[in-house]
Scaffold this motif. Structure first.
Motif, PDB file in Angstrom:
ATOM      1  N   ALA A  95     -12.262  -5.921  -1.937  1.00 58.56           N
ATOM      2  CA  ALA A  95     -12.807  -5.647  -0.725  1.00 58.56           C
ATOM      3  C   ALA A  95     -11.995  -4.676  -0.019  1.00 58.56           C
ATOM      4  CB  ALA A  95     -13.167  -6.871   0.177  1.00 58.56           C
ATOM      5  N   LYS A  96     -10.826  -4.225  -0.455  1.00 58.32           N
ATOM      6  CA  LYS A  96      -9.861  -3.412   0.305  1.00 58.32           C
ATOM      7  C   LYS A  96     -10.165  -1.866  -0.024  1.00 58.32           C
ATOM      8  CE  LYS A  96      -7.094  -6.721   1.635  1.00 58.32           C
ATOM      9  NZ  LYS A  96      -7.248  -7.518   2.689  1.00 58.32           N
ATOM     10  N   ARG A  97      -9.955  -1.202   1.267  1.00 54.84           N
ATOM     11  CA  ARG A  97     -10.438   0.324   0.997  1.00 54.84           C
ATOM     12  C   ARG A  97      -9.003   1.089   1.563  1.00 54.84           C
ATOM     13  NH1 ARG A  97     -16.255   1.829   3.308  1.00 54.84           N
ATOM     14  NH2 ARG A  97     -14.971   1.646   5.321  1.00 54.84           N
ATOM     15  N   ASN A  98      -9.061   2.227   0.790  1.00 56.14           N
ATOM     16  CA  ASN A  98      -8.109   3.238   1.236  1.00 56.14           C
ATOM     17  C   ASN A  98      -8.302   4.010   2.634  1.00 56.14           C
ATOM     18  OD1 ASN A  98      -9.541   5.209   0.538  1.00 56.14           O
ATOM     19  ND2 ASN A  98      -8.383   5.436  -1.348  1.00 56.14           N
ATOM     20  N   ARG A  99      -7.376   4.804   2.914  1.00 60.10           N
ATOM     21  CA  ARG A  99      -7.609   5.510   4.415  1.00 60.10           C
ATOM     22  C   ARG A  99      -8.670   6.617   4.044  1.00 60.10           C
ATOM     23  NH1 ARG A  99      -4.556  10.666   5.528  1.00 60.10           N
ATOM     24  NH2 ARG A  99      -4.207  11.764   3.456  1.00 60.10           N
ATOM     25  N   PHE A 100      -9.228   6.896   2.973  1.00 65.38           N
ATOM     26  CA  PHE A 100     -10.421   7.314   2.666  1.00 65.38           C
ATOM     27  C   PHE A 100     -11.618   6.847   2.635  1.00 65.38           C
ATOM     28  CE2 PHE A 100      -6.791   9.559   0.735  1.00 65.38           C
ATOM     29  CZ  PHE A 100      -6.670  10.667   1.550  1.00 65.38           C
ATOM     30  N   ARG A 144       0.869  -1.245  -0.054  1.00 71.87           N
ATOM     31  CA  ARG A 144       0.080   0.080   0.013  1.00 71.87           C
ATOM     32  C   ARG A 144       0.846   1.301  -0.170  1.00 71.87           C
ATOM     33  NH1 ARG A 144      -5.583  -0.472   2.071  1.00 71.87           N
ATOM     34  NH2 ARG A 144      -5.783  -2.555   2.559  1.00 71.87           N
ATOM     35  N   ASN A 145       0.257   2.367  -0.582  1.00 72.19           N
ATOM     36  CA  ASN A 145       1.090   3.428  -0.600  1.00 72.19           C
ATOM     37  C   ASN A 145       0.733   4.451   0.477  1.00 72.19           C
ATOM     38  OD1 ASN A 145      -1.405   4.791  -1.448  1.00 72.19           O
ATOM     39  ND2 ASN A 145      -0.661   4.935  -3.279  1.00 72.19           N
ATOM     40  N   ALA A 146       1.044   5.640   0.776  1.00 73.99           N
ATOM     41  CA  ALA A 146       0.968   6.530   1.831  1.00 73.99           C
ATOM     42  C   ALA A 146      -0.572   6.895   2.122  1.00 73.99           C
ATOM     43  CB  ALA A 146       1.676   8.003   1.729  1.00 73.99           C
ATOM     44  N   ASP A 147      -1.430   6.654   1.034  1.00 72.33           N
ATOM     45  CA  ASP A 147      -2.960   6.679   1.274  1.00 72.33           C
ATOM     46  C   ASP A 147      -3.467   5.363   1.279  1.00 72.33           C
ATOM     47  OD1 ASP A 147      -2.954   9.659   1.008  1.00 72.33           O
ATOM     48  OD2 ASP A 147      -3.344   9.425  -1.198  1.00 72.33           O
ATOM     49  N   ARG A 148      -2.771   4.535   1.574  1.00 72.79           N
ATOM     50  CA  ARG A 148      -3.182   2.983   1.640  1.00 72.79           C
ATOM     51  C   ARG A 148      -4.006   2.437   0.412  1.00 72.79           C
ATOM     52  NH1 ARG A 148      -2.055   0.402   5.751  1.00 72.79           N
ATOM     53  NH2 ARG A 148      -4.304  -0.693   5.956  1.00 72.79           N
ATOM     54  N   ASN A 149      -3.526   2.932  -0.350  1.00 76.43           N
ATOM     55  CA  ASN A 149      -3.943   2.643  -1.914  1.00 76.43           C
ATOM     56  C   ASN A 149      -3.418   1.286  -2.054  1.00 76.43           C
ATOM     57  OD1 ASN A 149      -5.839   4.579  -2.592  1.00 76.43           O
ATOM     58  ND2 ASN A 149      -4.520   5.901  -3.868  1.00 76.43           N
ATOM     59  N   THR A 150      -3.837   0.099  -2.714  1.00 80.03           N
ATOM     60  CA  THR A 150      -3.378  -0.940  -3.167  1.00 80.03           C
ATOM     61  C   THR A 150      -3.058  -0.907  -4.486  1.00 80.03           C
ATOM     62  OG1 THR A 150      -5.516  -2.031  -3.762  1.00 80.03           O
ATOM     63  CG2 THR A 150      -4.866  -2.424  -1.451  1.00 80.03           C
ATOM     64  N   PRO A 151      -2.422  -1.794  -5.354  1.00 85.22           N
ATOM     65  CA  PRO A 151      -2.086  -1.657  -6.463  1.00 85.22           C
ATOM     66  C   PRO A 151      -3.388  -1.771  -7.482  1.00 85.22           C
ATOM     67  CG  PRO A 151      -0.627  -3.333  -5.631  1.00 85.22           C
ATOM     68  CD  PRO A 151      -1.482  -2.857  -4.552  1.00 85.22           C
TER      69      PRO A 151
END
Length: 99
Positions: free
Chosen positions: A37-42, A5-12
């Motif tokens: 099913a994964k969600r980012n920090r937003f 995940r990146n800084a915004d918790r985005n996955t590939p």
């Protein structure tokens, strides 16, 4: 790689959805269907991001694998992918999501 995940918790998958890259989305989902099913920090899913950016092919792929509770679960701004697609005027995506 698939769990990074990146800084915004985005996955590939989030990043591929943002760019509308159907080929990468297909590959990622083939290796890990749970990634939808994964969600980012937003609180955004890959489907929500693809809906926001108007990527019809990405939405077609993601709507098949995204669990219903993620489709209906709002972000921290109380919006679902259906709200986003409607607000952005993406009527074809609204139909896909409602199917």
């Amino acid at each position: 790689m698939f769990g990074t995940r990146n800084a915004d918790r985005n996955t590939p998958l989030h990043e591929a959805a943002k760019r509308g890259n159907a080929e990468i989305i297909t590959t990622l989902l083939h290796h890990n269907k749970c990634a939808a099913a994964k969600r980012n920090r937003f609180g955004e899913s890959a489907l929500l991001i693809a809906s926001e950016h108007g990527h019809v092919e990405a939405v077609k792929l993601l709507v098949k694998t995204t669990p219903v509770y993620i489709i209906l679960w709002p972000t921290e701004n109380h919006q679902t992918c259906l709200h986003i697609a409607t607000y952005e005027g993406h009527s074809e995506m609204v139909e896909l999501i409602l199917e």
